[in-house]
Write an enzyme that holds these catalytic residues in place. Sequence first.
Site, mmCIF file in Angstrom:
data_model
loop_
_atom_site.group_PDB
_atom_site.id
_atom_site.type_symbol
_atom_site.label_atom_id
_atom_site.label_comp_id
_atom_site.label_asym_id
_atom_site.label_seq_id
_atom_site.Cartn_x
_atom_site.Cartn_y
_atom_site.Cartn_z
ATOM 1 N N GLY A 151 2.410 -5.432 7.279
ATOM 2 C CA GLY A 151 1.407 -6.103 6.458
ATOM 3 C C GLY A 151 0.190 -6.493 7.276
ATOM 4 O O GLY A 151 -0.129 -5.872 8.294
ATOM 5 N N SER A 152 -0.477 -7.546 6.841
ATOM 6 C CA SER A 152 -1.737 -7.951 7.456
ATOM 7 C C SER A 152 -1.514 -8.809 8.700
ATOM 8 O O SER A 152 -0.447 -9.404 8.893
ATOM 9 C CB SER A 152 -2.577 -8.747 6.446
ATOM 10 N N GLU A 164 -10.623 -5.525 8.563
ATOM 11 C CA GLU A 164 -10.063 -4.200 8.302
ATOM 12 C C GLU A 164 -10.464 -3.814 6.881
ATOM 13 O O GLU A 164 -10.163 -4.548 5.929
ATOM 14 C CB GLU A 164 -8.542 -4.225 8.442
ATOM 15 N N GLU A 174 4.283 -4.601 12.193
ATOM 16 C CA GLU A 174 3.441 -3.421 11.971
ATOM 17 C C GLU A 174 2.216 -3.897 11.199
ATOM 18 O O GLU A 174 2.286 -4.107 9.986
ATOM 19 C CB GLU A 174 4.218 -2.354 11.205
ATOM 20 N N ASN A 190 0.811 -1.232 0.000
ATOM 21 C CA ASN A 190 0.000 0.000 0.000
ATOM 22 C C ASN A 190 0.843 1.280 0.000
ATOM 23 O O ASN A 190 0.502 2.257 -0.646
ATOM 24 C CB ASN A 190 -0.976 -0.009 1.177
ATOM 25 N N CYS A 194 -2.939 1.618 6.623
ATOM 26 C CA CYS A 194 -3.159 0.844 7.852
ATOM 27 C C CYS A 194 -3.691 1.703 8.984
ATOM 28 O O CYS A 194 -4.324 1.184 9.908
ATOM 29 C CB CYS A 194 -1.868 0.133 8.277
#
Length: 457
Positions: free
Chosen positions: A189-190, A335, A211, A115, A245
Amino acid sequence: MASISDVYAAQRSFFDSGATRSYAFRKAQLKKLKTTLKKHETAILEALQADLAKHPLEAFSSEVGLLFDEIDHTLTNLREWMRPQAVSSPLMHYPSASKIYREPKGLTLLIGPWNYPFQLLINPLIGAIAAGNCAILKPSELAPQTEAIIQKVIKDAFDPAFVAVVTGEGHIVIPEIMQFRFDHIFFTGSIPVGRKILEMAAPHLTPVTLELGGKSPCIVDKGADIKTAAKRIIWGKCWNAGQTCIAPDYILVHESVMSNLIEEMKAAITRFFGEDVSLSKDYPRIINEKRFDQLTSYLQQGTIVAGGQTDRSNKYIAPTILTNVSFDAAIMKDEIFGPILPVIPYNAAEEAIKMIAKNPYPLSLYIFSNSRRTEKTFIDKVAFGGGCINNTLVHFTNADLPFGGIGYSGMGRYHGRSSFDEFTHFKGVMKTATWLDVPVKYPPFKNKLKLAKLLMR
């Protein structure tokens, strides 16, 4: 291209040589990185335009300019951060002096997301270099043009024995490279992938910074400046088309000002992007069709009061406001990571706090209020990574604020001093003089207990 094992071996040898430890070396590498970023700046912005349709101003602000600030901040403070720190010593061990020495951890693996594919990989690299480590970077293959420019920048700036890039499908390359033992892993990331990273690191007992993300709520109370709140919320939600995020994931608004807030948010969308957002050059696109399909599935899970237009061929989803959204719907469990914004009314702060607890440990929390009591209530009663009062996103830009999650939203923190600390081993050393040797600690212990208690209280 050298194999992963060859790159790993070269970096291990280079680190063990001690070449990365000096202040002069670290300073030189940070300056070289900044020079190289400036050299490739246009190409970086073009790559981000190609991958995510980011306007050059947005791309520079969020992906390049932040890095210049981070490098400058680090260069200004690095010498001080590296200094050994004197701390007190117990009286029991007089005459002793204690210091904390800050040393590099060694070989680091940095895994970036799609992203903000440039900034979120290079930003932790700044910390890794500042702390005196070697690094292997794995950019996201989902942003191929940015992946290519990252390779060029790193190759231009550094010897691969110091900093190198590996590419390929993440689900193949990452397990392969994590067969080797790194001294620190940094992943953005996720949550599901973060769990897998942690599992792969566990056999090596490698420390990991995660993160991640989560559902970051935005609170708007009845005394907030509604017009300003609407403008700043829409700005934060539409930045990178919501693929952030720390984007406001959903709004909890006091029921007395809900209709006013919605009208002001509609006006802000038009003010920013025009009557037809699809024609705006300032509005990015969704990364790929898979994400597009996931996001459009959410549009049926509430009442659309603004936006809702989509174009799969152009990976376009208009900024969309939803009401009448159930907490049991998928959109309130996942999310969102896109330009869809549920708006949910509340009546009292405790009610809003209970709603937030359904999706605990958000990465960010945003509070729009002119009441210090309201601010304190949410800050004290909600566990979250970081956030803003009367703004969105901007806490990320302050190098003096640690950035990181808590619980499901991640572990560890970075930016500025926090980045240096994250990639640094703190080695505590106590030095004791020999001109005096207090006998109380040595056997025999008869008649020494009273003195020991006095010394250790």
